[in-house]
Design an enzyme around this catalytic site. Structure first.
Site, short mmCIF file in Angstrom:
data_model
loop_
_atom_site.label_atom_id
_atom_site.label_comp_id
_atom_site.label_asym_id
_atom_site.label_seq_id
_atom_site.Cartn_x
_atom_site.Cartn_y
_atom_site.Cartn_z
N SER A 144 77.00 40.72 2.64
CA SER A 144 76.81 42.18 2.53
C SER A 144 75.32 42.43 2.37
O SER A 144 74.58 41.53 1.94
CB SER A 144 77.53 42.68 1.28
OG SER A 144 77.11 44.00 0.94
N TYR A 157 80.32 42.36 -7.60
CA TYR A 157 80.22 42.24 -6.14
C TYR A 157 78.84 41.70 -5.75
O TYR A 157 78.71 40.77 -4.96
CB TYR A 157 80.47 43.61 -5.52
CG TYR A 157 80.58 43.65 -4.01
CD1 TYR A 157 81.73 43.20 -3.36
CD2 TYR A 157 79.54 44.16 -3.22
CE1 TYR A 157 81.84 43.26 -1.97
CE2 TYR A 157 79.63 44.22 -1.84
CZ TYR A 157 80.79 43.78 -1.22
OH TYR A 157 80.90 43.84 0.16
#
Ligand SMILES: NC(=O)c1ccc[n+]([C@@H]2O[C@H](COP(=O)([O-])OP(=O)(O)OC[C@H]3O[C@@H](n4cnc5c(N)ncnc54)[C@H](O)[C@@H]3O)[C@@H](O)[C@H]2O)c1
Length: 256
Positions: A144, A157
């Site tokens: 990401s 995350y």
């Protein structure tokens, strides 16, 4: 010309979103694909259906990437069905929003389990099989932009994606001599089920798009095209890198 002819790939979390797009596109390019799901059997069937309609081959395997036995099953099914496995796409992922001071141990374990521990041991087994057979291989992690960019409220995350960035770099060096390559794809904002609430909130979506120079969300097809490149012969000399695909988001800063 099919760019992934003769390739055999495992794509985790391929019953929806980016994983589904990569599995379908890989098959279009001639790869045989293990489709993985954990709860959404219909989604996995849909992926297989798309693959078959395009004249490709796939097999479905239910597996929880946080469980060692399951991860072995994913690789073993490729070897048993087609006699090998050349490409592993660690795509399965999740996020859990919480202020840092409220993150629970259970949430930490869940997010790090799916996004980092899972890929770690799945990759380890994939590599063990390649080393035993003396074969080359490719690992592509869907990380990401948050492997690099802070996102308050998503500390678990961000920690998991930062971890997979360093894991990828380390393995590229450790396993380069065995001709196994490791790269990350770092998507920005992509239209998938993970962003369902954002996509349904026009004000929030407009605010995000203000920060995206290309002025739109990315699509799973955008990401799948990059994954095909990294799995193909064209990327034979590419290892240890993160490929950002975010419409310019990470380079964008402007004042109102
Ligand atoms: N959508 C975005 O904007 C975006 C941006 C950056 C990175 N990503 C990353 O892309 C990847 C795919 O996400 P997506 O956007 O397609 O969302 P998604 O929710 O459609 O896909 C995630 C997939 O992971 C699977 N999964 C979750 N836990 C699992 C487990 N324990 N075992 C096996 N599978 C499991 C889910 O079933 C689902 O199919 C994730 O790693 C995510 O972090 C997405």
């Amino acid at each position: 010309m099919a760019r992934l002819k003769e390739r055999i790939a495992v794509v985790t979390g391929s019953s929806s979103g980016i994983g589904q797009g990569i599995a379908a596109r890989f098959a279009q390019e001639g790869a045989r694909v293990v489709i993985n799901y954990i709860g959404d059997a219909d989604g996995a069937d849909q992926t297989l259906d798309t693959i078959r309609k395009a004249g490709g081959e796939g097999v479905i395997c239910k597996a929880d990437v946080t469980k060692m036995d399951d991860t072995r099953k994913l690789i073993d099914v490729a070897w048993q069905t087609w006699g090998g496995c050349d490409v592993l796409v660690n795509n399965a992922g999740m996020e859990k929003e919480a202020d840092f001071w409220e993150v629970t141990e259970a949430d930490y374990d869940k997010v790090l389990g799916v996004n980092l521990r899972g890929p770690f041991f799945l990759t380890q087994y994939f590599v063990q099989k390649l080393l035993a057979a003396g074969k080359p291989g490719r690992v592509i992690n869907i990380s990401s932009v948050h492997e690099d960019m802070a996102f308050p409220g998503l500390s678990t995350y961000c920690a998991s994606k930062g971890g997979i960035r360093m894991l990828m770099r380390n393995l590229a060096v450790e396993l380069g001599p065995k001709n196994i390559t490791f790269n990350n794809i770092a998507p920005g904002a992509i239209s998938t089920p993970m962003n369902a609430s954002l996509l349904n909130n026009k004000a929030e979506l407009d605010a995000l798009l203000e920060n995206v120079p290309l002025g739109r969300m990315g699509t799973v097809e955008d990401v799948a095209g990059l994954a095909v490149f990294l799995a193909s012969d064209e990327a034979a000399y590419v290892t240890g890198s993160t490929y950002v695909i975010d419409g310019g988001l990470m380079r964008s800063y402007h004042e109102q």
